[in-house]
Design a protein around this motif. Sequence first.
Motif, PDB file in Angstrom:
ATOM      1  N   LEU A   1      47.486   1.837 119.383  1.00 30.50           N
ATOM      2  CA  LEU A   1      48.407   2.371 118.388  1.00 30.50           C
ATOM      3  C   LEU A   1      47.724   3.447 117.564  1.00 30.50           C
ATOM      4  N   PHE A   2      48.538   4.244 116.901  1.00 32.70           N
ATOM      5  CA  PHE A   2      48.058   5.217 115.922  1.00 32.70           C
ATOM      6  C   PHE A   2      48.315   4.664 114.527  1.00 32.70           C
ATOM      7  N   VAL A   3      47.376   4.902 113.629  1.00 27.20           N
ATOM      8  CA  VAL A   3      47.568   4.592 112.214  1.00 27.20           C
ATOM      9  C   VAL A   3      47.533   5.921 111.466  1.00 27.20           C
ATOM     10  N   ILE A   4      48.573   6.171 110.702  1.00 28.20           N
ATOM     11  CA  ILE A   4      48.787   7.482 110.081  1.00 28.20           C
ATOM     12  C   ILE A   4      48.679   7.385 108.561  1.00 28.20           C
ATOM     13  N   GLY A   5      48.022   8.359 107.969  1.00 30.95           N
ATOM     14  CA  GLY A   5      47.989   8.503 106.521  1.00 30.95           C
ATOM     15  C   GLY A   5      47.720   9.955 106.194  1.00 30.95           C
ATOM     16  N   ARG A   6      47.792  10.293 104.931  1.00 34.48           N
ATOM     17  CA  ARG A   6      47.452  11.653 104.527  1.00 34.48           C
ATOM     18  C   ARG A   6      46.975  11.637 103.078  1.00 34.48           C
ATOM     19  N   GLY A   7      46.075  12.556 102.737  1.00 33.88           N
ATOM     20  CA  GLY A   7      45.555  12.611 101.384  1.00 33.88           C
ATOM     21  C   GLY A   7      44.808  11.341 101.029  1.00 33.88           C
TER      22      GLY A   7
ATOM     23  N   PRO B   1      58.289   6.434 124.239  1.00 35.60           N
ATOM     24  CA  PRO B   1      59.032   5.194 124.042  1.00 35.60           C
ATOM     25  C   PRO B   1      58.107   3.976 123.951  1.00 35.60           C
ATOM     26  N   GLY B   2      58.283   3.205 122.875  1.00 33.91           N
ATOM     27  CA  GLY B   2      57.530   1.977 122.689  1.00 33.91           C
ATOM     28  C   GLY B   2      56.134   2.139 122.141  1.00 33.91           C
ATOM     29  N   PHE B   3      55.632   3.363 121.999  1.00 38.80           N
ATOM     30  CA  PHE B   3      54.271   3.557 121.482  1.00 38.80           C
ATOM     31  C   PHE B   3      54.242   3.141 120.006  1.00 38.80           C
ATOM     32  N   PRO B   4      53.295   2.258 119.616  1.00 36.47           N
ATOM     33  CA  PRO B   4      53.306   1.756 118.244  1.00 36.47           C
ATOM     34  C   PRO B   4      52.638   2.729 117.261  1.00 36.47           C
ATOM     35  N   ILE B   5      53.254   2.843 116.086  1.00 33.74           N
ATOM     36  CA  ILE B   5      52.755   3.666 114.991  1.00 33.74           C
ATOM     37  C   ILE B   5      52.797   2.826 113.715  1.00 33.74           C
ATOM     38  N   LEU B   6      51.711   2.822 112.963  1.00 40.03           N
ATOM     39  CA  LEU B   6      51.719   2.262 111.615  1.00 40.03           C
ATOM     40  C   LEU B   6      51.370   3.382 110.655  1.00 40.03           C
TER      41      LEU B   6
ATOM     42  N   ALA C   1      60.080  10.638 111.517  1.00 40.49           N
ATOM     43  CA  ALA C   1      61.388  10.890 112.133  1.00 40.49           C
ATOM     44  C   ALA C   1      61.221  11.419 113.553  1.00 40.49           C
ATOM     45  N   GLU C   2      60.241  12.281 113.750  1.00 39.37           N
ATOM     46  CA  GLU C   2      59.995  12.814 115.097  1.00 39.37           C
ATOM     47  C   GLU C   2      59.523  11.704 116.029  1.00 39.37           C
ATOM     48  N   PHE C   3      58.612  10.846 115.529  1.00 39.37           N
ATOM     49  CA  PHE C   3      58.143   9.724 116.355  1.00 39.37           C
ATOM     50  C   PHE C   3      59.308   8.788 116.708  1.00 39.37           C
ATOM     51  N   ALA C   4      60.142   8.475 115.717  1.00 37.48           N
ATOM     52  CA  ALA C   4      61.286   7.597 115.968  1.00 37.48           C
ATOM     53  C   ALA C   4      62.234   8.230 116.978  1.00 37.48           C
ATOM     54  N   GLY C   5      62.397   9.549 116.909  1.00 37.38           N
ATOM     55  CA  GLY C   5      63.253  10.249 117.858  1.00 37.38           C
ATOM     56  C   GLY C   5      62.743  10.180 119.281  1.00 37.38           C
ATOM     57  N   ARG C   6      61.442   9.982 119.449  1.00 34.55           N
ATOM     58  CA  ARG C   6      60.862   9.827 120.787  1.00 34.55           C
ATOM     59  C   ARG C   6      60.931   8.385 121.288  1.00 34.55           C
ATOM     60  N   GLY C   7      61.450   7.474 120.456  1.00 35.47           N
ATOM     61  CA  GLY C   7      61.549   6.079 120.852  1.00 35.47           C
ATOM     62  C   GLY C   7      60.320   5.254 120.541  1.00 35.47           C
ATOM     63  N   ALA C   8      59.414   5.788 119.728  1.00 34.42           N
ATOM     64  CA  ALA C   8      58.224   5.036 119.349  1.00 34.42           C
ATOM     65  C   ALA C   8      58.598   3.846 118.465  1.00 34.42           C
ATOM     66  N   THR C   9      57.731   2.851 118.441  1.00 28.24           N
ATOM     67  CA  THR C   9      57.882   1.709 117.538  1.00 28.24           C
ATOM     68  C   THR C   9      57.174   2.059 116.245  1.00 28.24           C
ATOM     69  N   VAL C  10      57.934   2.407 115.229  1.00 27.74           N
ATOM     70  CA  VAL C  10      57.361   2.960 113.996  1.00 27.74           C
ATOM     71  C   VAL C  10      57.479   1.958 112.858  1.00 27.74           C
ATOM     72  N   LEU C  11      56.329   1.620 112.284  1.00 26.94           N
ATOM     73  CA  LEU C  11      56.243   0.765 111.098  1.00 26.94           C
ATOM     74  C   LEU C  11      55.686   1.620 109.968  1.00 26.94           C
ATOM     75  N   ALA C  12      56.256   1.503 108.775  1.00 27.11           N
ATOM     76  CA  ALA C  12      55.789   2.361 107.690  1.00 27.11           C
ATOM     77  C   ALA C  12      55.859   1.648 106.356  1.00 27.11           C
ATOM     78  N   ALA C  13      54.807   1.819 105.567  1.00 27.16           N
ATOM     79  CA  ALA C  13      54.774   1.346 104.189  1.00 27.16           C
ATOM     80  C   ALA C  13      54.811   2.560 103.273  1.00 27.16           C
TER      81      ALA C  13
END
Length: 336
Positions: A200-206, A245-250, A267-279
Amino acid sequence: MFAEAAEAAGVVRAQIDANGAAVQALAARLRSLKPRAVATIARGSSDHACTFAKYLIETRLGLMTASAAPSVTSLYDGNVGMAGVVCLAVSQSGKSPDLLQAATAAKAAGGFVVALVNVEDSPLAALADAVVPLRAGPELSVAATKSYIAALSAITHLVAAWTEDAGLMQALNSLPEQLEAAWAQDWSAGVKALKSAHNLFVIGRGVGFGVAQEAALKFKETCGLHAEAFSAAEVRHGPMALVGPGFPILAFAQNDESLAGVDELLAEFAGRGATVLAAGASPQAGVTALPSPGADAAIAPIVMVQSFYRMANALSVARGFDPDRPPHLNKVTETV
């Protein structure tokens, strides 16, 4: 891991109270020094705390902040000029050989060494010009939790005092209560989504990027799950080609100038069918929201990582691991 992470709110409350006078005195000294830059020295979770420090210091103080690679001195016998530089050395144990050698070399090269360290009678504390105790108490789990949060709160305290920023100090003083609320949040949706994941990818910024790095490390350490941390900007430079599709993102998102860009990416990840979790992100279709109490943007990543630790512990157990005994790891990593 579970019990120690649960102690974070109390640790931070006690740390703020105990360190108040010393941090104020250190901040006054730093203002008089007028440093030209800040260098950070750390490994592992402590280095991820330094990523948080980089963004907080650069945005609040306008001081260039960069990581000093310990191997430059410990392996290559390099000599980097540190005159006029504040060197933040962050460590739980304060005794890793390469960290000590790097801090010693920085001091010899003219740097002003500030140790943010949990073990107050450690070699790192002894050699430093100033010490900010983390005061996390004994941490037996190999995976750092409360000591990481204690490092983030100590960094925030130092920057708030250094800048004399009443708003940031107010946010810091609210942190213990926010951590208590975060520990009670239900992130079980993350356990369900990631129980069978492989990558999975874990995303943040700043200021949130250091927490993304920390979460990716915890997935590897405690859950046997390969995770990579990316800035919400950097992931567009190649890595997002893997997302389908199905690729996990936190994702971790705080309500500052970075929020709109993170929302757009999710939104772009969700549009590709990824499994997106976000706090902390804005509500939108295709993104599973992980609840987080509202917090000032500067401390929001600290609050969210507390909820994450509870989820990571549960995910570790669900995947058949012992979160307190990760394979092939020791509490103190004695790198040379």
